[in-house]
Scaffold this motif. Structure first.
Motif, PDB file in Angstrom:
ATOM      1  N   LEU A 119       0.907  -1.150   0.035  1.00 42.65           N
ATOM      2  CA  LEU A 119      -0.124  -0.097  -0.111  1.00 42.65           C
ATOM      3  C   LEU A 119       0.828   1.311  -0.275  1.00 42.65           C
ATOM      4  O   LEU A 119       0.330   2.217  -0.427  1.00 42.65           O
ATOM      5  CB  LEU A 119      -1.029  -0.051   1.492  1.00 42.65           C
ATOM      6  CG  LEU A 119      -1.926  -1.140   1.321  1.00 42.65           C
ATOM      7  CD1 LEU A 119      -2.712  -1.192   2.485  1.00 42.65           C
ATOM      8  CD2 LEU A 119      -2.814  -1.026  -0.094  1.00 42.65           C
ATOM      9  N   ALA A 120       2.174   1.304   0.386  1.00 40.76           N
ATOM     10  CA  ALA A 120       2.914   2.158   0.610  1.00 40.76           C
ATOM     11  C   ALA A 120       3.864   2.464  -0.758  1.00 40.76           C
ATOM     12  O   ALA A 120       4.458   3.194  -0.899  1.00 40.76           O
ATOM     13  CB  ALA A 120       3.996   2.486   1.859  1.00 40.76           C
ATOM     14  N   GLY A 121       3.609   1.400  -1.564  1.00 43.73           N
ATOM     15  CA  GLY A 121       4.326   1.599  -2.903  1.00 43.73           C
ATOM     16  C   GLY A 121       5.854   0.941  -2.536  1.00 43.73           C
ATOM     17  O   GLY A 121       6.690   1.197  -3.743  1.00 43.73           O
ATOM     18  N   ASN A 122       6.234   0.488  -1.709  1.00 44.94           N
ATOM     19  CA  ASN A 122       7.311   0.063  -1.515  1.00 44.94           C
ATOM     20  C   ASN A 122       7.390  -1.610  -1.647  1.00 44.94           C
ATOM     21  O   ASN A 122       7.191  -2.402  -0.834  1.00 44.94           O
ATOM     22  CB  ASN A 122       7.880   0.461   0.205  1.00 44.94           C
ATOM     23  CG  ASN A 122       9.399  -0.342   0.479  1.00 44.94           C
ATOM     24  OD1 ASN A 122      10.029  -0.456  -0.466  1.00 44.94           O
ATOM     25  ND2 ASN A 122       9.528  -0.468   1.547  1.00 44.94           N
ATOM     26  N   VAL A 123       7.776  -1.979  -2.710  1.00 48.21           N
ATOM     27  CA  VAL A 123       7.719  -3.200  -3.354  1.00 48.21           C
ATOM     28  C   VAL A 123       8.880  -3.934  -3.711  1.00 48.21           C
ATOM     29  O   VAL A 123       9.385  -4.619  -4.574  1.00 48.21           O
ATOM     30  CB  VAL A 123       6.614  -3.613  -4.527  1.00 48.21           C
ATOM     31  CG1 VAL A 123       5.452  -3.295  -4.085  1.00 48.21           C
ATOM     32  CG2 VAL A 123       7.197  -2.718  -5.651  1.00 48.21           C
ATOM     33  N   SER A 124      10.314  -3.092  -3.121  1.00 48.22           N
ATOM     34  CA  SER A 124      11.611  -3.520  -3.483  1.00 48.22           C
ATOM     35  C   SER A 124      11.951  -4.986  -3.190  1.00 48.22           C
ATOM     36  O   SER A 124      12.944  -5.478  -3.410  1.00 48.22           O
ATOM     37  CB  SER A 124      12.461  -2.515  -2.846  1.00 48.22           C
ATOM     38  OG  SER A 124      12.265  -2.159  -1.367  1.00 48.22           O
ATOM     39  N   LYS A 125      11.046  -5.336  -2.094  1.00 47.83           N
ATOM     40  CA  LYS A 125      11.576  -6.822  -1.779  1.00 47.83           C
ATOM     41  C   LYS A 125      10.616  -7.872  -2.152  1.00 47.83           C
ATOM     42  O   LYS A 125      10.575  -9.066  -1.814  1.00 47.83           O
ATOM     43  CB  LYS A 125      11.676  -6.839  -0.012  1.00 47.83           C
ATOM     44  CG  LYS A 125      12.629  -5.882   0.727  1.00 47.83           C
ATOM     45  CD  LYS A 125      12.355  -5.862   2.175  1.00 47.83           C
ATOM     46  CE  LYS A 125      13.536  -4.811   2.496  1.00 47.83           C
ATOM     47  NZ  LYS A 125      13.451  -4.939   4.207  1.00 47.83           N
ATOM     48  N   ALA A 126       9.693  -7.386  -2.831  1.00 42.96           N
ATOM     49  CA  ALA A 126       8.640  -7.912  -3.300  1.00 42.96           C
ATOM     50  C   ALA A 126       9.158  -9.131  -4.335  1.00 42.96           C
ATOM     51  O   ALA A 126      10.042  -8.748  -5.010  1.00 42.96           O
ATOM     52  CB  ALA A 126       7.464  -7.832  -3.998  1.00 42.96           C
ATOM     53  N   THR A 127       8.756 -10.478  -4.118  1.00 40.92           N
ATOM     54  CA  THR A 127       9.408 -11.512  -5.079  1.00 40.92           C
ATOM     55  C   THR A 127       8.135 -12.195  -5.745  1.00 40.92           C
ATOM     56  O   THR A 127       6.988 -12.414  -4.990  1.00 40.92           O
ATOM     57  CB  THR A 127      10.158 -12.688  -4.327  1.00 40.92           C
ATOM     58  OG1 THR A 127       9.686 -13.229  -3.267  1.00 40.92           O
ATOM     59  CG2 THR A 127      11.308 -11.859  -3.894  1.00 40.92           C
ATOM     60  N   ILE A 128       8.194 -13.043  -6.905  1.00 33.76           N
ATOM     61  CA  ILE A 128       7.198 -13.724  -7.561  1.00 33.76           C
ATOM     62  C   ILE A 128       7.789 -15.084  -7.757  1.00 33.76           C
ATOM     63  O   ILE A 128       9.078 -15.443  -8.135  1.00 33.76           O
ATOM     64  CB  ILE A 128       6.842 -13.038  -8.849  1.00 33.76           C
ATOM     65  CG1 ILE A 128       6.736 -11.626  -8.579  1.00 33.76           C
ATOM     66  CG2 ILE A 128       5.567 -13.908  -9.396  1.00 33.76           C
ATOM     67  CD1 ILE A 128       6.585 -10.848  -9.835  1.00 33.76           C
ATOM     68  N   ASP A 129       6.988 -16.346  -7.370  1.00 34.95           N
ATOM     69  CA  ASP A 129       7.429 -17.663  -7.357  1.00 34.95           C
ATOM     70  C   ASP A 129       7.391 -17.811  -9.034  1.00 34.95           C
ATOM     71  O   ASP A 129       8.190 -18.672  -9.262  1.00 34.95           O
ATOM     72  CB  ASP A 129       6.425 -18.508  -6.826  1.00 34.95           C
ATOM     73  CG  ASP A 129       6.498 -18.426  -5.246  1.00 34.95           C
ATOM     74  OD1 ASP A 129       7.211 -17.486  -4.787  1.00 34.95           O
ATOM     75  OD2 ASP A 129       5.840 -19.214  -4.390  1.00 34.95           O
ATOM     76  N   THR A 130       6.509 -17.593  -9.730  1.00 36.69           N
ATOM     77  CA  THR A 130       6.493 -18.049 -11.267  1.00 36.69           C
ATOM     78  C   THR A 130       5.732 -16.837 -11.915  1.00 36.69           C
ATOM     79  O   THR A 130       4.516 -16.359 -11.562  1.00 36.69           O
ATOM     80  CB  THR A 130       5.594 -19.220 -11.443  1.00 36.69           C
ATOM     81  OG1 THR A 130       6.282 -20.224 -10.778  1.00 36.69           O
ATOM     82  CG2 THR A 130       5.839 -19.783 -12.837  1.00 36.69           C
ATOM     83  N   VAL A 131       6.253 -16.389 -13.035  1.00 37.89           N
ATOM     84  CA  VAL A 131       5.873 -15.714 -14.100  1.00 37.89           C
ATOM     85  C   VAL A 131       5.596 -16.403 -15.474  1.00 37.89           C
ATOM     86  O   VAL A 131       6.349 -16.826 -15.764  1.00 37.89           O
ATOM     87  CB  VAL A 131       6.448 -14.227 -14.176  1.00 37.89           C
ATOM     88  CG1 VAL A 131       5.785 -13.364 -15.492  1.00 37.89           C
ATOM     89  CG2 VAL A 131       6.556 -13.463 -12.838  1.00 37.89           C
ATOM     90  N   LYS A 132       4.205 -16.303 -15.740  1.00 37.55           N
ATOM     91  CA  LYS A 132       3.798 -16.862 -17.128  1.00 37.55           C
ATOM     92  C   LYS A 132       3.574 -15.567 -18.070  1.00 37.55           C
ATOM     93  O   LYS A 132       2.583 -14.883 -17.874  1.00 37.55           O
ATOM     94  CB  LYS A 132       2.657 -17.718 -17.036  1.00 37.55           C
ATOM     95  CG  LYS A 132       2.798 -18.942 -16.193  1.00 37.55           C
ATOM     96  CD  LYS A 132       1.592 -19.868 -16.128  1.00 37.55           C
ATOM     97  CE  LYS A 132       1.789 -21.307 -15.513  1.00 37.55           C
ATOM     98  NZ  LYS A 132       0.852 -22.183 -15.410  1.00 37.55           N
ATOM     99  N   GLY A 133       4.538 -15.448 -18.951  1.00 38.23           N
ATOM    100  CA  GLY A 133       4.314 -14.273 -19.730  1.00 38.23           C
ATOM    101  C   GLY A 133       4.204 -14.693 -21.212  1.00 38.23           C
ATOM    102  O   GLY A 133       4.410 -15.649 -21.587  1.00 38.23           O
TER     103      GLY A 133
END
Length: 272
Positions: A119-133
């Motif tokens: 919510l604060a827009g601080n996603v520097s530590k966010a990770t994703i297990d799998t991306v299907k692009g």
């Protein structure tokens, strides 16, 4: 005579029951509204980050699937986030890439970020297990690329339904070839000629390579130009990497477009 016991009034009890039901409904509506409001705030923040990451001119469409959102937020694990952007241009002079009407899609499975950070827009530590692009290359770009060699007009893309679909040895394996039917017009000595081309697309070094096997013309007397048209339509289309740097591993022919897709695991939501 025995006196009858007067019946107890039920109106008060009935009103109390209705009040409780209405209260529960109102609370439920408020909780659902709050859940959607939180989800919308999270989607907005992800859209802002994805606009920067994918270098888009405007925010992409972002949808956080799953209900309730609040439960996912408390866990810090958003099971499925959809990102969609349409009409995206890609220009890379060094790699000779110039596409102007791509559809870009990314499905993020298990995006992990704390709610307060999101919510604060601080996603520097966010990770994703799998991306299907995936990216879709539409007839508009195909027509423009083909015109660089031979004048084509009104080119359309369709699966070649004449070719029977065979079941691969491993149904889960990515498909690296697909049958295609291209229809359109060309100009021969000032005469408009309608053509239908049959062949296949193949995944070659992360790009789509078109190979034409047969071409039908509405004027059979012009069959001498068939080799020239076949060569002109043997186009290689390279959009580069997929969203989040995924490497293309599969191709598909859809009505109106070619689709490149692939997956990547354990990636950050934004570049660090």
């Amino acid at each position: 005579m025995t006196a009858q016991t007067p019946a107890r009034p039920r109106k008060k009890k009935s009103r109390r029951g209705k009040f409780l039901i209405i209260t529960v409904i109102v609370l439920g509506v408020l909780l659902v509204a709050a859940d959607f409001a939180l989800a919308a705030a999270g989607e907005y923040q992800i859209a802002q980050r994805m606009r920067e990451k994918l270098q888009l001119s405007e925010d992409p469409s972002v949808r956080i699937n799953g209900f309730p959102f609040t439960l996912q937020a408390l866990r810090g694990d958003y099971q499925h986030v959809e990102i969609r952007a349409y009409g995206v241009p890609i220009r890379n002079e060094q790699q000779n890439v110039d596409l102007r009407d791509l559809d870009v899609e990314a499905d993020l499975l298990h995006t992990r970020v704390e709610l307060a950070d999101l919510l604060a827009g601080n996603v520097s530590k966010a990770t994703i297990d799998t991306v299907k692009g995936s990216v879709r290359i539409k007839a508009l770009d195909l027509n423009r690329l083909a015109n660089q060699v031979t004048p084509f007009d009104k080119l359309s893309i369709e699966p070649d339904n004449r070719v029977a679909t065979t079941t691969p040895a491993d149904p889960k394996a990515p498909k690296t070839t697909a049958a295609v039917k291209l229809s359109g017009q060309t100009n021969v000595a000032g005469k408009v000629v309608t053509l239908t081309a049959y062949g296949q697309i193949a995944l070659v070094s992360g790009a789509i390579q078109i190979n034409i096997d047969d071409i039908e013309l509405d004027d059979a007397s012009l069959k001498q130009i068939v080799p020239q048209l076949r060569q002109a339509l043997a186009i290689k289309i390279d959009p580069g990497t997929l969203p989040f740097g995924a490497t293309p591993t599969a191709v598909e022919v859809e009505s109106g477009s070619f689709k490149l897709s692939g997956e990547i695991a354990d990636v950050p939501l934004v570049q660090r």
